[in-house]
Scaffold this motif. Structure first.
Motif, PDB file in Angstrom:
ATOM      1  N   GLN A  79       0.939  -1.180   0.169  1.00 56.60           N
ATOM      2  CA  GLN A  79       0.042   0.006  -0.094  1.00 56.60           C
ATOM      3  C   GLN A  79       0.867   1.244   0.180  1.00 56.60           C
ATOM      4  OE1 GLN A  79      -2.933  -2.023   2.867  1.00 56.60           O
ATOM      5  NE2 GLN A  79      -3.804   0.257   2.347  1.00 56.60           N
ATOM      6  N   LEU A  80       1.844   1.234   0.609  1.00 56.05           N
ATOM      7  CA  LEU A  80       2.669   2.447   0.949  1.00 56.05           C
ATOM      8  C   LEU A  80       3.333   3.095  -0.569  1.00 56.05           C
ATOM      9  CD1 LEU A  80       4.794   2.250   3.997  1.00 56.05           C
ATOM     10  CD2 LEU A  80       3.432   4.252   3.419  1.00 56.05           C
ATOM     11  N   PRO A  81       3.827   2.361  -1.425  1.00 58.04           N
ATOM     12  CA  PRO A  81       4.319   2.735  -2.662  1.00 58.04           C
ATOM     13  C   PRO A  81       3.179   3.405  -3.448  1.00 58.04           C
ATOM     14  CG  PRO A  81       5.230   0.805  -2.283  1.00 58.04           C
ATOM     15  CD  PRO A  81       4.223   1.000  -1.281  1.00 58.04           C
ATOM     16  N   ALA A  82       1.841   2.839  -3.293  1.00 60.23           N
ATOM     17  CA  ALA A  82       0.630   3.164  -4.173  1.00 60.23           C
ATOM     18  C   ALA A  82       0.310   4.634  -3.643  1.00 60.23           C
ATOM     19  CB  ALA A  82      -0.376   2.275  -4.164  1.00 60.23           C
ATOM     20  N   LEU A  83       0.325   4.681  -2.344  1.00 63.50           N
ATOM     21  CA  LEU A  83      -0.166   5.974  -1.629  1.00 63.50           C
ATOM     22  C   LEU A  83       0.799   7.092  -1.979  1.00 63.50           C
ATOM     23  CD1 LEU A  83      -1.406   4.762   1.874  1.00 63.50           C
ATOM     24  CD2 LEU A  83      -2.789   5.391  -0.201  1.00 63.50           C
ATOM     25  N   ALA A  84       2.336   6.736  -2.021  1.00 58.64           N
ATOM     26  CA  ALA A  84       3.161   7.753  -2.090  1.00 58.64           C
ATOM     27  C   ALA A  84       3.191   8.374  -3.784  1.00 58.64           C
ATOM     28  CB  ALA A  84       4.704   7.085  -1.827  1.00 58.64           C
ATOM     29  N   GLU A  85       2.514   7.562  -4.711  1.00 60.55           N
ATOM     30  CA  GLU A  85       2.384   8.002  -5.959  1.00 60.55           C
ATOM     31  C   GLU A  85       1.104   8.770  -6.214  1.00 60.55           C
ATOM     32  OE1 GLU A  85       2.653   4.968  -9.019  1.00 60.55           O
ATOM     33  OE2 GLU A  85       4.681   4.322  -8.656  1.00 60.55           O
ATOM     34  N   GLN A  86       0.148   8.515  -5.209  1.00 61.19           N
ATOM     35  CA  GLN A  86      -1.016   9.289  -5.446  1.00 61.19           C
ATOM     36  C   GLN A  86      -1.202  10.539  -4.634  1.00 61.19           C
ATOM     37  OE1 GLN A  86      -4.442   6.559  -4.141  1.00 61.19           O
ATOM     38  NE2 GLN A  86      -5.970   8.277  -4.938  1.00 61.19           N
ATOM     39  N   TYR A  87      -0.587  10.601  -3.671  1.00 62.95           N
ATOM     40  CA  TYR A  87      -0.502  11.780  -2.853  1.00 62.95           C
ATOM     41  C   TYR A  87       1.062  12.564  -2.375  1.00 62.95           C
ATOM     42  CZ  TYR A  87      -5.151   9.899  -1.395  1.00 62.95           C
ATOM     43  OH  TYR A  87      -6.363   9.502  -1.545  1.00 62.95           O
ATOM     44  N   THR A  88       0.991  13.718  -2.378  1.00 63.27           N
ATOM     45  CA  THR A  88       2.521  14.654  -2.318  1.00 63.27           C
ATOM     46  C   THR A  88       2.855  13.950  -0.769  1.00 63.27           C
ATOM     47  OG1 THR A  88       1.226  16.360  -1.290  1.00 63.27           O
ATOM     48  CG2 THR A  88       1.873  16.172  -3.623  1.00 63.27           C
ATOM     49  N   ASP A  89       1.775  13.910   0.218  1.00 66.56           N
ATOM     50  CA  ASP A  89       2.166  13.423   1.604  1.00 66.56           C
ATOM     51  C   ASP A  89       1.467  12.344   2.240  1.00 66.56           C
ATOM     52  OD1 ASP A  89       4.444  16.005   2.248  1.00 66.56           O
ATOM     53  OD2 ASP A  89       2.598  16.713   1.351  1.00 66.56           O
ATOM     54  N   VAL A  90       2.394  11.457   2.806  1.00 63.20           N
ATOM     55  CA  VAL A  90       1.673  10.342   3.404  1.00 63.20           C
ATOM     56  C   VAL A  90       1.841  10.219   4.816  1.00 63.20           C
ATOM     57  CG1 VAL A  90       1.304   7.777   3.677  1.00 63.20           C
ATOM     58  CG2 VAL A  90       1.718   8.983   1.263  1.00 63.20           C
ATOM     59  N   PHE A  91       0.991  10.679   5.610  1.00 60.87           N
ATOM     60  CA  PHE A  91       1.151  10.406   7.071  1.00 60.87           C
ATOM     61  C   PHE A  91       0.750   9.088   7.800  1.00 60.87           C
ATOM     62  CE2 PHE A  91       1.025  14.788   6.136  1.00 60.87           C
ATOM     63  CZ  PHE A  91       1.619  15.545   7.170  1.00 60.87           C
ATOM     64  N   ILE A  92       1.717   8.473   8.341  1.00 56.88           N
ATOM     65  CA  ILE A  92       1.456   7.168   8.938  1.00 56.88           C
ATOM     66  C   ILE A  92       1.120   7.331  10.424  1.00 56.88           C
ATOM     67  CG2 ILE A  92       1.937   4.717   9.158  1.00 56.88           C
ATOM     68  CD1 ILE A  92       3.989   5.262   6.731  1.00 56.88           C
ATOM     69  N   ASP A  93      -0.029   7.055  11.003  1.00 58.54           N
ATOM     70  CA  ASP A  93      -0.437   7.007  12.494  1.00 58.54           C
ATOM     71  C   ASP A  93      -0.040   5.591  12.913  1.00 58.54           C
ATOM     72  OD1 ASP A  93      -1.291   6.918  14.917  1.00 58.54           O
ATOM     73  OD2 ASP A  93      -3.223   8.295  14.373  1.00 58.54           O
ATOM     74  N   VAL A  94       1.182   5.372  13.468  1.00 60.12           N
ATOM     75  CA  VAL A  94       1.115   3.928  14.022  1.00 60.12           C
ATOM     76  C   VAL A  94       1.627   3.749  15.400  1.00 60.12           C
ATOM     77  CG1 VAL A  94       3.484   4.049  13.015  1.00 60.12           C
ATOM     78  CG2 VAL A  94       2.551   1.819  13.324  1.00 60.12           C
ATOM     79  N   GLY A  95       1.325   2.750  16.256  1.00 63.85           N
ATOM     80  CA  GLY A  95       2.051   2.673  17.489  1.00 63.85           C
ATOM     81  C   GLY A  95       1.095   2.217  18.664  1.00 63.85           C
ATOM     82  N   GLY A  96       1.464   2.228  19.669  1.00 73.00           N
ATOM     83  CA  GLY A  96       0.911   1.803  20.861  1.00 73.00           C
ATOM     84  C   GLY A  96       1.683   0.582  21.559  1.00 73.00           C
TER      85      GLY A  96
END
Length: 223
Positions: A79-96
């Motif tokens: 998913q990440l490469p596809a989102l990086a091509e579609q949007y200028t900025d990808v924010f990943i909310d991850v953790g816990g």
């Protein structure tokens, strides 16, 4: 930019930081998506509320979506490469907690912001998280910016000083950003309305909160 907002411990305000940076970025005309990997889906719910107000600059949302027979890490790698091509900025909310997804997100991103609250519990997570960061740097063969933003800092000055002192030995792996974020009702209000604090109006607008996010944004993006 692929920007990870991640931390091993819950309650440090990573979704708040993610949402506010994303809303500022969107208001400046960038196409922005949040990839919400948190089981609580806090950012996904925030975007849903935001989409109800057509006057706000759009922020897209994605959730992890494994295909049949595909694990979570494989889905993220797809998913990440596809989102990086579609949007200028990808924010990943991850953790816990320390997971393969958190480590993969850290390794994939151009920059990582680690929110921490001045407290013994958050300080206890620093040594292990510093080891994770160093292991990723080593495996990748390069160092990419990983910085700590101290959040909810309006409590005891003594606790803040103890936090800063305790983080000193881990400065190389987890340097602390110059700016800090206070404990402010405006952040909760903005989250409940699908907004960033800079988008609040009237009595809800808190200039101190807006300036803190502006300063954080400038330290991350530079403009």
């Amino acid at each position: 930019m692929l920007l990870c907002i991640g931390v091993e411990k819950g309650g440090a305000g990573k979704s708040t930081v993610c949402q506010n940076l994303a809303s500022v970025r969107a208001s400046l005309g960038h196409s922005v998506v949040i990839l919400d990997l948190d089981g609580q889906a806090t950012s996904a719910k925030w975007v849903s509320r935001r989409n109800e107000d057509e006057t706000l600059p759009a922020v897209a949302i994605e959730r992890l979506a494994p295909k049949k027979g595909e694990g979570n890490t494989a889905a993220l790698k797809r998913q990440l490469p596809a989102l990086a091509e579609q949007y200028t900025d990808v924010f990943i909310d991850v953790g816990g907690k320390d997971t393969d997804l958190l480590r993969l997100a850290l390794a994939a991103c151009d920059r990582t912001i680690v929110p921490l609250v001045p407290s013994p519990a958050d300080l206890d997570t620093v040594p292990d998280f510093a080891d994770v960061v160093e292991a990723i740097h080593t495996a990748r063969g390069e160092r990419r910016p990983v910085q700590v933003i101290l959040n909810m800092t309006s409590g005891s000055p003594r606790m803040l000083n103890e936090m800063l002192e305790g983080m000193g030995p881990f400065h190389e792996a987890l340097p602390v950003m110059k700016k800090r974020i206070g404990t402010r009702v405006a952040f909760k209000r903005a989250m409940s309305e699908g907004k960033g604090v800079h988008e609040l109006t009237g009595r809800d607008f808190d200039p101190a909160a807006a300036n803190e996010i502006k300063d954080l944004y400038l330290e991350v993006f530079g403009k």
